[in-house]
Design a protein around this motif. Structure first.
Motif, PDB file in Angstrom:
ATOM      1  N   GLY A   1       0.836  -1.129   0.040  1.00  0.00           N
ATOM      2  CA  GLY A   1       0.347  -0.326  -0.219  1.00  0.00           C
ATOM      3  C   GLY A   1       0.929   1.274   0.301  1.00  0.00           C
ATOM      4  N   THR A   2       0.197   2.308   0.016  1.00  0.00           N
ATOM      5  CA  THR A   2       0.740   3.208   0.408  1.00  0.00           C
ATOM      6  C   THR A   2      -0.008   4.414   1.561  1.00  0.00           C
ATOM      7  OG1 THR A   2      -0.565   4.353  -1.217  1.00  0.00           O
ATOM      8  CG2 THR A   2       1.447   4.008  -2.304  1.00  0.00           C
ATOM      9  N   ILE A   3       0.962   5.123   1.992  1.00  0.00           N
ATOM     10  CA  ILE A   3       0.849   5.881   2.630  1.00  0.00           C
ATOM     11  C   ILE A   3       1.284   7.944   2.463  1.00  0.00           C
ATOM     12  CG2 ILE A   3       1.624   6.290   5.315  1.00  0.00           C
ATOM     13  CD1 ILE A   3       1.414   3.251   5.583  1.00  0.00           C
ATOM     14  N   VAL A   4       0.467   8.709   2.927  1.00  0.00           N
ATOM     15  CA  VAL A   4       0.927   9.513   2.889  1.00  0.00           C
ATOM     16  C   VAL A   4       0.446  10.429   3.988  1.00  0.00           C
ATOM     17  CG1 VAL A   4       0.532  11.784   1.875  1.00  0.00           C
ATOM     18  CG2 VAL A   4       0.650  10.083   0.374  1.00  0.00           C
ATOM     19  N   ASN A   5       1.573  11.610   4.684  1.00  0.00           N
ATOM     20  CA  ASN A   5       1.360  12.009   5.790  1.00  0.00           C
ATOM     21  C   ASN A   5       1.715  12.942   5.726  1.00  0.00           C
ATOM     22  OD1 ASN A   5       1.657   9.600   7.884  1.00  0.00           O
ATOM     23  ND2 ASN A   5       4.065   9.694   7.753  1.00  0.00           N
TER      24      ASN A   5
ATOM     25  N   LEU B   1       9.630  10.428  11.047  1.00  0.00           N
ATOM     26  CA  LEU B   1       8.807   9.348  11.390  1.00  0.00           C
ATOM     27  C   LEU B   1       8.627   8.963   9.488  1.00  0.00           C
ATOM     28  CD1 LEU B   1       6.791   7.578  13.077  1.00  0.00           C
ATOM     29  CD2 LEU B   1       5.138   8.917  12.658  1.00  0.00           C
ATOM     30  N   THR B   2       8.130   9.724   8.820  1.00  0.00           N
ATOM     31  CA  THR B   2       7.585   8.779   6.830  1.00  0.00           C
ATOM     32  C   THR B   2       9.226   8.700   6.605  1.00  0.00           C
ATOM     33  OG1 THR B   2       6.445  11.360   6.669  1.00  0.00           O
ATOM     34  CG2 THR B   2       6.995  10.456   5.004  1.00  0.00           C
ATOM     35  N   GLU B   3      10.046   8.825   7.053  1.00  0.00           N
ATOM     36  CA  GLU B   3      11.659   8.636   6.111  1.00  0.00           C
ATOM     37  C   GLU B   3      11.686   7.608   7.450  1.00  0.00           C
ATOM     38  OE1 GLU B   3      14.314  11.761   7.503  1.00  0.00           O
ATOM     39  OE2 GLU B   3      13.194  12.475   5.501  1.00  0.00           O
ATOM     40  N   GLU B   4      11.491   6.888   8.694  1.00  0.00           N
ATOM     41  CA  GLU B   4      11.907   5.978   9.384  1.00  0.00           C
ATOM     42  C   GLU B   4      10.796   4.695   9.076  1.00  0.00           C
ATOM     43  OE1 GLU B   4      13.891   4.877  11.225  1.00  0.00           O
ATOM     44  OE2 GLU B   4      15.300   6.949  11.933  1.00  0.00           O
ATOM     45  N   LEU B   5       9.655   5.258   8.524  1.00  0.00           N
ATOM     46  CA  LEU B   5       8.394   3.936   7.991  1.00  0.00           C
ATOM     47  C   LEU B   5       9.068   3.289   6.625  1.00  0.00           C
ATOM     48  CD1 LEU B   5       5.454   5.638   9.945  1.00  0.00           C
ATOM     49  CD2 LEU B   5       6.375   3.492  10.118  1.00  0.00           C
ATOM     50  N   ALA B   6       9.208   4.549   6.030  1.00  0.00           N
ATOM     51  CA  ALA B   6       9.598   4.338   4.513  1.00  0.00           C
ATOM     52  C   ALA B   6      11.018   3.327   4.265  1.00  0.00           C
ATOM     53  CB  ALA B   6       9.959   5.599   3.900  1.00  0.00           C
ATOM     54  N   GLY B   7      12.151   3.616   4.674  1.00  0.00           N
ATOM     55  CA  GLY B   7      13.151   2.316   5.500  1.00  0.00           C
ATOM     56  C   GLY B   7      12.354   1.202   5.767  1.00  0.00           C
ATOM     57  N   GLN B   8      11.553   1.064   6.797  1.00  0.00           N
ATOM     58  CA  GLN B   8      11.287  -0.353   7.440  1.00  0.00           C
ATOM     59  C   GLN B   8       9.974  -0.752   6.599  1.00  0.00           C
ATOM     60  OE1 GLN B   8      10.097   0.825  11.688  1.00  0.00           O
ATOM     61  NE2 GLN B   8      11.829   1.399  12.064  1.00  0.00           N
ATOM     62  N   LEU B   9       9.731  -0.311   6.226  1.00  0.00           N
ATOM     63  CA  LEU B   9       8.252  -1.128   5.309  1.00  0.00           C
ATOM     64  C   LEU B   9       8.461  -1.396   3.945  1.00  0.00           C
ATOM     65  CD1 LEU B   9       5.839   1.122   6.806  1.00  0.00           C
ATOM     66  CD2 LEU B   9       6.426  -1.233   7.506  1.00  0.00           C
ATOM     67  N   GLY B  10       9.305  -0.764   3.900  1.00  0.00           N
ATOM     68  CA  GLY B  10       9.635  -0.955   1.523  1.00  0.00           C
ATOM     69  C   GLY B  10       9.756  -2.056   1.926  1.00  0.00           C
ATOM     70  N   PRO B  11      10.025  -2.954   0.178  1.00  0.00           N
ATOM     71  CA  PRO B  11       9.196  -2.544  -0.764  1.00  0.00           C
ATOM     72  C   PRO B  11       7.904  -2.087  -0.826  1.00  0.00           C
ATOM     73  CG  PRO B  11      10.397  -4.732  -1.529  1.00  0.00           C
ATOM     74  CD  PRO B  11      10.655  -4.178   0.095  1.00  0.00           C
TER      75      PRO B  11
END
Length: 267
Positions: A151-155, A181-191
């Motif tokens: 999915g995709t998330i936008v804060n 938080l956005t940067e941390e989550l992007a690194g953890q939840l990709g791809p």
């Protein structure tokens, strides 16, 4: 959907058909415009808000706009309430069959003035709603199927999170935290899951009225684009970020500020 520059209707691709979105704080302003954008692109949308009457009125407006009220679901409650977050996500999945898009738009700002005199209770509330609740919604969506299916998330952050404002410091600090938080989550939840943020400057909404209503022309004159933002400016960027057109973008924050920071303005 109209082009706010006056150039005529903007074609909106039908690229979100079959996807369900949850947009928090969407009974008015930026959140409402984002919900309309996602519906126009073919998604089904759950909107949240604190005031039931205002939320239902927004749902009616959105249903008429997309021509199919069954694609709009309401979930009334406070973003800072864990029970509300769980219910909103659960009902989205039960109603639409999936949760593929999350837009964390709900935000508050009950503090104004020097931080050394700030009510710490108000500061705590700001961070609880603007940051902790956003993470809470991410967790709920992840465990409700986004973690498995993607999915995709936008804060929705703010240029106040990129540069000091001087008067709404706690709000700005909370938005800076949301960007991190956005940067941390992007690194953890990709791809499987992409996470991005948008950082608007002054947008013409009731929430931001105190920042421009006394002298809109004067405020707008300081922006290179010579106008303030409107909710549709933010909504169009969010629509792009949740679509496959941005499939290699994650962990980023897009400024939507009419060039204000480029011109050296404070947020």
């Amino acid at each position: 959907m109209s082009d706010v520059t006056g150039a005529g209707p903007r074609p909106v691709p039908q690229d979100l058909v079959g996807r369900a979105a949850l947009v928090t704080g969407a009974s008015r302003g930026i959140g409402l415009a984002i919900a309309a954008e996602l519906l126009a692109r073919g998604a089904s949308v759950t909107i949240t808000g604190r005031k039931a009457e205002q939320l239902e009125a927004a749902a009616v407006e959105l249903g008429k706009g997309c021509g199919d009220p069954s694609r709009v679901l309401t979930a009334q409650g406070n973003a800072g309430d864990a029970v509300h977050r769980e219910e909103a996500v659960r009902r989205t999945v039960e109603t639409f069959g999936n949760i593929g898009i999350l837009v964390n738009n709900a935000g508050i700002n009950p503090q104004y003035g020097p931080l050394v005199d700030a009510d710490l209770g108000a500061v705590t509330k700001i961070f609880d709603v603007n940051v902790v609740a956003a993470l809470g919604f991410v967790q709920q969506c992840y465990h409700a199927g986004m973690g498995e299916h993607g999915g995709t998330i936008v804060n929705v952050a703010s240029v106040g999170g990129l540069r000091s404002t001087g008067v709404i410091g706690a709000y700005g600090a909370s938005k800076a935290a949301l960007i991190r938080l956005t940067e941390e989550l992007a690194g953890q939840l990709g791809p499987k899951i992409r996470v991005n943020a948008v950082a608007p400057a002054v947008v013409k909404t009731a929430f931001a009225a105190a920042l421009y209503e006394r002298d809109e022309a004067g405020v707008a004159a300081g922006y290179p684009m010579k106008r303030l933002g409107v909710p549709e400016d933010v909504a169009a960027a969010v629509g792009f970020l949740v679509s496959d057109a941005s499939s290699w973008i994650t962990g980023d924050t897009i400024r939507i500020d009419g060039g204000s920071l480029s011109a050296g303005r404070h947020a």
